[in-house]
Design a protein around this motif. Structure first.
Motif, PDB file in Angstrom:
ATOM      1  N   PHE A  49      14.106   4.749   0.098  1.00 37.49           N
ATOM      2  CA  PHE A  49      13.686   3.756   1.084  1.00 37.49           C
ATOM      3  C   PHE A  49      12.275   3.244   0.806  1.00 37.49           C
ATOM      4  O   PHE A  49      11.975   2.074   1.022  1.00 37.49           O
ATOM      5  CB  PHE A  49      13.788   4.314   2.506  1.00 37.49           C
ATOM      6  CG  PHE A  49      15.193   4.541   2.968  1.00 37.49           C
ATOM      7  CD1 PHE A  49      16.229   3.720   2.556  1.00 37.49           C
ATOM      8  CD2 PHE A  49      15.497   5.584   3.823  1.00 37.49           C
ATOM      9  CE1 PHE A  49      17.530   3.925   2.982  1.00 37.49           C
ATOM     10  CE2 PHE A  49      16.797   5.799   4.273  1.00 37.49           C
ATOM     11  CZ  PHE A  49      17.810   4.970   3.841  1.00 37.49           C
ATOM     12  N   THR A  50      11.398   4.123   0.330  1.00 39.10           N
ATOM     13  CA  THR A  50      10.050   3.692  -0.025  1.00 39.10           C
ATOM     14  C   THR A  50      10.104   2.686  -1.166  1.00 39.10           C
ATOM     15  O   THR A  50       9.430   1.645  -1.128  1.00 39.10           O
ATOM     16  CB  THR A  50       9.172   4.900  -0.413  1.00 39.10           C
ATOM     17  OG1 THR A  50       9.130   5.810   0.693  1.00 39.10           O
ATOM     18  CG2 THR A  50       7.765   4.477  -0.767  1.00 39.10           C
ATOM     19  N   TYR A  78       0.159   1.237  -1.335  1.00 38.33           N
ATOM     20  CA  TYR A  78       1.301   2.153  -1.416  1.00 38.33           C
ATOM     21  C   TYR A  78       0.904   3.462  -2.093  1.00 38.33           C
ATOM     22  O   TYR A  78       1.240   4.548  -1.607  1.00 38.33           O
ATOM     23  CB  TYR A  78       2.477   1.503  -2.155  1.00 38.33           C
ATOM     24  CG  TYR A  78       3.513   0.936  -1.221  1.00 38.33           C
ATOM     25  CD1 TYR A  78       4.710   1.602  -0.985  1.00 38.33           C
ATOM     26  CD2 TYR A  78       3.305  -0.264  -0.561  1.00 38.33           C
ATOM     27  CE1 TYR A  78       5.668   1.085  -0.127  1.00 38.33           C
ATOM     28  CE2 TYR A  78       4.252  -0.787   0.295  1.00 38.33           C
ATOM     29  CZ  TYR A  78       5.434  -0.104   0.505  1.00 38.33           C
ATOM     30  OH  TYR A  78       6.374  -0.613   1.361  1.00 38.33           O
ATOM     31  N   LEU A  79       0.199   3.363  -3.207  1.00 42.11           N
ATOM     32  CA  LEU A  79      -0.219   4.566  -3.917  1.00 42.11           C
ATOM     33  C   LEU A  79      -1.159   5.404  -3.053  1.00 42.11           C
ATOM     34  O   LEU A  79      -1.023   6.630  -2.979  1.00 42.11           O
ATOM     35  CB  LEU A  79      -0.888   4.198  -5.240  1.00 42.11           C
ATOM     36  CG  LEU A  79      -1.352   5.363  -6.103  1.00 42.11           C
ATOM     37  CD1 LEU A  79      -0.170   6.244  -6.497  1.00 42.11           C
ATOM     38  CD2 LEU A  79      -2.066   4.852  -7.346  1.00 42.11           C
ATOM     39  N   PHE A 108       2.663   8.788   7.289  1.00 40.08           N
ATOM     40  CA  PHE A 108       2.276   7.942   6.156  1.00 40.08           C
ATOM     41  C   PHE A 108       3.506   7.381   5.452  1.00 40.08           C
ATOM     42  O   PHE A 108       3.571   6.191   5.143  1.00 40.08           O
ATOM     43  CB  PHE A 108       1.414   8.724   5.148  1.00 40.08           C
ATOM     44  CG  PHE A 108       0.012   8.981   5.610  1.00 40.08           C
ATOM     45  CD1 PHE A 108      -0.860   7.930   5.863  1.00 40.08           C
ATOM     46  CD2 PHE A 108      -0.443  10.272   5.793  1.00 40.08           C
ATOM     47  CE1 PHE A 108      -2.162   8.158   6.286  1.00 40.08           C
ATOM     48  CE2 PHE A 108      -1.743  10.517   6.216  1.00 40.08           C
ATOM     49  CZ  PHE A 108      -2.598   9.456   6.467  1.00 40.08           C
ATOM     50  N   MET A 109       4.489   8.240   5.203  1.00 35.94           N
ATOM     51  CA  MET A 109       5.693   7.780   4.512  1.00 35.94           C
ATOM     52  C   MET A 109       6.495   6.830   5.398  1.00 35.94           C
ATOM     53  O   MET A 109       7.113   5.892   4.894  1.00 35.94           O
ATOM     54  CB  MET A 109       6.555   8.970   4.084  1.00 35.94           C
ATOM     55  CG  MET A 109       5.922   9.813   2.992  1.00 35.94           C
ATOM     56  SD  MET A 109       5.366   8.876   1.545  1.00 35.94           S
ATOM     57  CE  MET A 109       6.906   8.251   0.926  1.00 35.94           C
ATOM     58  N   GLY A 110       6.478   7.058   6.694  1.00 36.61           N
ATOM     59  CA  GLY A 110       7.164   6.144   7.606  1.00 36.61           C
ATOM     60  C   GLY A 110       6.590   4.738   7.530  1.00 36.61           C
ATOM     61  O   GLY A 110       7.321   3.743   7.584  1.00 36.61           O
ATOM     62  N   PHE A 116       5.604  -2.592   7.935  1.00 38.89           N
ATOM     63  CA  PHE A 116       4.245  -2.466   8.455  1.00 38.89           C
ATOM     64  C   PHE A 116       3.181  -2.884   7.438  1.00 38.89           C
ATOM     65  O   PHE A 116       2.286  -3.681   7.750  1.00 38.89           O
ATOM     66  CB  PHE A 116       4.007  -1.023   8.922  1.00 38.89           C
ATOM     67  CG  PHE A 116       2.618  -0.769   9.416  1.00 38.89           C
ATOM     68  CD1 PHE A 116       2.190  -1.292  10.627  1.00 38.89           C
ATOM     69  CD2 PHE A 116       1.737  -0.005   8.668  1.00 38.89           C
ATOM     70  CE1 PHE A 116       0.902  -1.060  11.082  1.00 38.89           C
ATOM     71  CE2 PHE A 116       0.451   0.232   9.112  1.00 38.89           C
ATOM     72  CZ  PHE A 116       0.030  -0.296  10.328  1.00 38.89           C
ATOM     73  N   ILE A 117       3.267  -2.369   6.222  1.00 36.65           N
ATOM     74  CA  ILE A 117       2.261  -2.677   5.191  1.00 36.65           C
ATOM     75  C   ILE A 117       2.285  -4.171   4.871  1.00 36.65           C
ATOM     76  O   ILE A 117       1.229  -4.809   4.766  1.00 36.65           O
ATOM     77  CB  ILE A 117       2.500  -1.838   3.916  1.00 36.65           C
ATOM     78  CG1 ILE A 117       2.493  -0.343   4.228  1.00 36.65           C
ATOM     79  CG2 ILE A 117       1.496  -2.196   2.831  1.00 36.65           C
ATOM     80  CD1 ILE A 117       1.194   0.203   4.756  1.00 36.65           C
TER      81      ILE A 117
END
Length: 133
Positions: A49-50, A78-79, A108-110, A116-117
Motif C-alpha cells: 500500500f505504501t 516518504y523516505l 507514520f506508515m498510515g 495525506f502527503i
C-alpha cells in the motif's frame, strides 16, 4: 484501514485476547491463518500500500506540476517518514515499550498509505512556484 483492522481482530482472537469473534464476514477467510502468517500479511500489505500510494502521488505530482523537484521532495518525505517509522518501532522495542513504538510507527506508515502527503505537497509546491515567479 479496514483490512488492517480485521487482520488485527483475527490476531487478537487467535491469541485469546478477545472472547468474541468480531472479524467482518468478508474477511472470515483470515481464520484459516496462524498469527505469524497474519503478521507477515500485515507487513506485506504495508509495503504494497505504501508503494501504491507513492506511485499514485508521483503520477499526480507530475500531472499537476512540470517539476522534477516536486517528485524529489516527495521521495524525501516518504523516505523520512519511513525512517521515522522504523526508528520509532526499534526504539520502542529497545526501551521495552513495544506497543508505543508500534503505535508511533503505524501512524507514520498510515500517513504514507493515504493521500495525506500528497495533500501537503501540492499546496507546498504551489507556494514554491508562486515565490519563484
Amino acid at each position: 484501514e479496514i483490512i488492517f483492522v480485521n487482520i488485527n481482530e483475527q490476531i487478537h482472537f487467535n491469541e485469546g485476547r478477545i472472547a468474541h469473534y468480531r472479524v467482518l464476514e468478508a474477511f472470515a477467510f483470515l481464520k484459516d491463518y496462524a498469527v505469524v502468517e497474519l503478521g507477515n500479511l500485515k507487513w506485506g500489505l504495508t509495503i504494497l500500500f505504501t508503494a501504491v500510494y507513492l506511485v499514485l502521488s508521483i503520477v499526480a505530482l507530475r500531472l499537476v506540476f512540470d517539476d522534477k523537484d516536486a517528485v524529489r521532495w516527495l521521495l524525501v518525505v516518504y523516505l523520512g517518514a519511513f525512517m521515522l517509522a522504523g526508528a520509532s518501532y526499534m526504539i520502542g522495542n529497545w526501551l521495552g515499550e513495544y506497543q508505543l513504538g508500534y503505535t508511533l510507527s503505524r501512524r507514520f506508515m498510515g500517513a504514507l498509505q493515504s493521500p495525506f502527503i500528497l495533500m501537503l505537497m501540492i499546496p507546498a509546491r504551489m507556494l514554491v512556484h508562486q515565490q519563484t515567479r
